[in-house]
Design an enzyme around this catalytic site. Sequence first.
Site, mmCIF file in Angstrom:
data_model
loop_
_atom_site.group_PDB
_atom_site.id
_atom_site.type_symbol
_atom_site.label_atom_id
_atom_site.label_comp_id
_atom_site.label_asym_id
_atom_site.label_seq_id
_atom_site.Cartn_x
_atom_site.Cartn_y
_atom_site.Cartn_z
ATOM 1 N N GLY A 230 6.774 5.051 8.189
ATOM 2 C CA GLY A 230 6.051 6.052 8.209
ATOM 3 C C GLY A 230 6.020 6.587 10.357
ATOM 4 N N CYS B 91 13.760 10.583 7.763
ATOM 5 C CA CYS B 91 13.372 10.117 9.187
ATOM 6 C C CYS B 91 14.737 10.838 9.672
ATOM 7 C CB CYS B 91 13.298 8.362 8.544
ATOM 8 S SG CYS B 91 13.784 7.501 7.181
ATOM 9 N N LYS C 187 0.642 -1.585 0.147
ATOM 10 C CA LYS C 187 0.075 0.194 0.115
ATOM 11 C C LYS C 187 0.900 1.318 -0.232
ATOM 12 C CE LYS C 187 -1.213 2.743 3.458
ATOM 13 N NZ LYS C 187 -1.770 4.288 2.527
ATOM 14 N N GLU D 61 9.104 14.980 15.984
ATOM 15 C CA GLU D 61 10.139 15.163 14.886
ATOM 16 C C GLU D 61 9.404 16.260 13.927
ATOM 17 O OE1 GLU D 61 8.736 11.360 12.543
ATOM 18 O OE2 GLU D 61 10.919 11.502 12.156
HETATM 19 P P1 NAI Z 1 1.182 7.926 8.122
HETATM 20 O O1 NAI Z 1 2.567 6.809 9.641
HETATM 21 O O2 NAI Z 1 0.256 8.244 9.419
HETATM 22 O O3 NAI Z 1 1.867 7.012 7.200
HETATM 23 C C1 NAI Z 1 2.579 6.499 6.942
HETATM 24 C C2 NAI Z 1 1.857 5.439 5.780
HETATM 25 O O4 NAI Z 1 0.775 4.832 6.743
HETATM 26 C C3 NAI Z 1 0.608 5.342 4.649
HETATM 27 O O5 NAI Z 1 0.825 4.438 3.236
HETATM 28 C C4 NAI Z 1 -0.560 5.667 5.078
HETATM 29 O O6 NAI Z 1 -1.273 5.548 4.256
HETATM 30 C C5 NAI Z 1 -0.239 4.459 6.201
HETATM 31 N N1 NAI Z 1 -1.249 4.635 7.348
HETATM 32 C C6 NAI Z 1 -1.207 5.435 8.180
HETATM 33 N N2 NAI Z 1 -2.447 4.943 9.315
HETATM 34 C C7 NAI Z 1 -2.966 3.787 9.528
HETATM 35 C C8 NAI Z 1 -3.699 2.904 9.713
HETATM 36 N N3 NAI Z 1 -3.712 2.952 10.417
HETATM 37 N N4 NAI Z 1 -3.218 1.407 9.325
HETATM 38 C C9 NAI Z 1 -2.162 0.925 8.395
HETATM 39 N N5 NAI Z 1 -1.406 2.064 7.474
HETATM 40 C C10 NAI Z 1 -1.672 3.340 8.361
HETATM 41 O O7 NAI Z 1 2.316 9.088 8.291
HETATM 42 P P2 NAI Z 1 1.686 10.878 8.028
HETATM 43 O O8 NAI Z 1 1.026 10.421 8.266
HETATM 44 O O9 NAI Z 1 1.846 10.337 6.252
HETATM 45 O O10 NAI Z 1 3.133 11.854 8.557
HETATM 46 C C11 NAI Z 1 3.108 12.128 10.013
HETATM 47 C C12 NAI Z 1 4.108 12.171 10.642
HETATM 48 O O11 NAI Z 1 4.932 11.110 9.886
HETATM 49 C C13 NAI Z 1 4.828 13.193 9.297
HETATM 50 O O12 NAI Z 1 4.759 15.002 10.291
HETATM 51 C C14 NAI Z 1 6.574 12.640 10.285
HETATM 52 O O13 NAI Z 1 6.451 13.198 11.177
HETATM 53 C C15 NAI Z 1 6.198 11.153 10.395
HETATM 54 N N6 NAI Z 1 6.741 10.304 9.063
HETATM 55 C C16 NAI Z 1 7.659 9.542 9.059
HETATM 56 C C17 NAI Z 1 8.239 8.609 7.920
HETATM 57 C C18 NAI Z 1 9.562 8.438 8.268
HETATM 58 O O14 NAI Z 1 10.085 8.073 7.036
HETATM 59 N N7 NAI Z 1 10.001 7.640 9.348
HETATM 60 C C19 NAI Z 1 7.833 8.875 6.553
HETATM 61 C C20 NAI Z 1 6.618 9.560 6.545
HETATM 62 C C21 NAI Z 1 5.720 10.545 7.724
#
Ligand code: NAI
Length: 493
Positions: free
Chosen positions: A243, A299, A190, A396
């Site tokens: 994420g 990240c 996904k 972050e």
């Molecule tokens: P997120 O963790 O919500 O999204 C990442 C992925 O997880 C996306 O594909 C999303 O659709 C999926 N996802 C979201 N909720 C889920 C659930 N309940 N079950 C399964 N999959 C789920 O991150 P988001 O909302 O895009 O960004 C929020 C913050 O997270 C950012 O501001 C940043 O601080 C952090 N982040 C960190 C990343 C990294 O590389 N470590 C990458 C993206 C975001």
Amino acid sequence: MATVTQKPKQAKAPNIRQTQLLIDGEWVDAVSGKTFATINPATEEKIADVAEGDKADIDRAVKAARKAFETGPWSKMDARDRGRLMNKLADLVEANLEELAALETLDNGKPISDSRAADLPLVIDCLRYYAGWADKIHGETIPVRGNFFSYTLREPLGVVGQIIPWNFPLLMVAWKWGPALAAGCTIVMKPAEQTPLSCLRMAELAMEAGFPPGVINIVPGYGPTAGAALVEHPDVDKIAFTGEHRTAQLIMTNAAQTLKRLTFELGGKSPNVIFADADLDAAVAGAEFGLFFNQGQCCCAGSRVFVQQDVHEKFVEKLVSRASNRKLGDPFDPETTQGPQVDEAQFSKILSYIEKGRQGGAECLTGGERFGDKGFYVQPTVFNNVTDDMEIATDEIFGPVMSILPFKDVDEVVERSNKSMFGLAAAVWTRDVGKAHHFAKSVRAGTIWVNCYDVFDAAAPFGGFKMSGIGRELGEAALANYTELKTVTMSLD
Ligand code: NAI
Ligand code: MG
């Protein structure tokens, strides 16, 4: 003899070829018929409507992946042939580099010069690296007590669910597919709802390379619907997620019912430590790159910049000059070094942290505002005299916001570096080898860079201590995420 150096060319937005789900080798609409819009963050305009997968689509994709894993041609294919397919995909990505780079820039907003020189080459390298592993995954013989012959097999884990973010859309595909395919798993992926397009195009290239139906399935959609359905599905053996740590906590809770294997690559608040004895210009350039690269959406961003008192003033002056000279603008212009943030949610989150920084008493030296009036651009922002307890030093931000924190000595800075719930990366700038080793050993983080930042290689493991993750991606280490170890013991009597 005069030489003519050619300017890199202005890129063009590519045609959008794929917006459907890929299930069992077929491009299909969502069962519900629903779609969602993906937005160009530089213009805030819609690029395309993409099929919106949900539980019913995840069910179909998992069925296809299970069939391909248990009985399809994939399950009988020689490991060496899996490697050949992966190399073929790498060749196709290379042949379509310009199109994929433009797609990445269009959907994510990252400068085309970065897509061309960083994302795409790393994608290709990662696929080739893991293609090489496909026929080198093997067990061992074990000298057990008694008249027995005992050996281990490393078998593919099964059907794996992979959930990825939007900051390096295609590179995350490569990091996830590489070890999974080399190990012989089948995939339901996904992609992030913000950036589904490059993943879909790469899946199309995988079909062209000849991956059998069901080996790679792509279900774009939202986290709480498609993502959650994948996490809860009883026939999925593992979830690999990149994420936010809060999302990982939810995934861990939801995966408990089926006791899925989990690997997480999460966020950070990485310390970038500059000692007075460092090559200051190199450290300034490294600090700028370490934080502002990819609009700060990394990240491992070096977001806590610790600077030793003696060079603090000089460092700040040089850093601010570089930060304020970054070139913001059209991400398709090869001269642009900073594009927009990925979406409105990230843009607003970053601006609210800038406000918190000001209110908390940190000194904003440059930036601090939106850039322009169209697109999700944020000015490169530098806060000085930040203290450890301020929210801009603990959370972050995931944007172009640097915090500079002065320090006195080694012991102090090691302790303060470790004062974080995260532990993804850290860097140290010094000419003193002993100090560098001491720092590398004392700081609890998965990656330590010495006199460099953001140096990635497909062969070098990457991942987090503490709340920055579980498990390691890249390198040989990642293969363990996609294999089960089986022990066979045979009587020799
Ligand atoms: P997120 O963790 O919500 O999204 C990442 C992925 O997880 C996306 O594909 C999303 O659709 C999926 N996802 C979201 N909720 C889920 C659930 N309940 N079950 C399964 N999959 C789920 O991150 P988001 O909302 O895009 O960004 C929020 C913050 O997270 C950012 O501001 C940043 O601080 C952090 N982040 C960190 C990343 C990294 O590389 N470590 C990458 C993206 C975001
Ligand atoms: Mg989220």
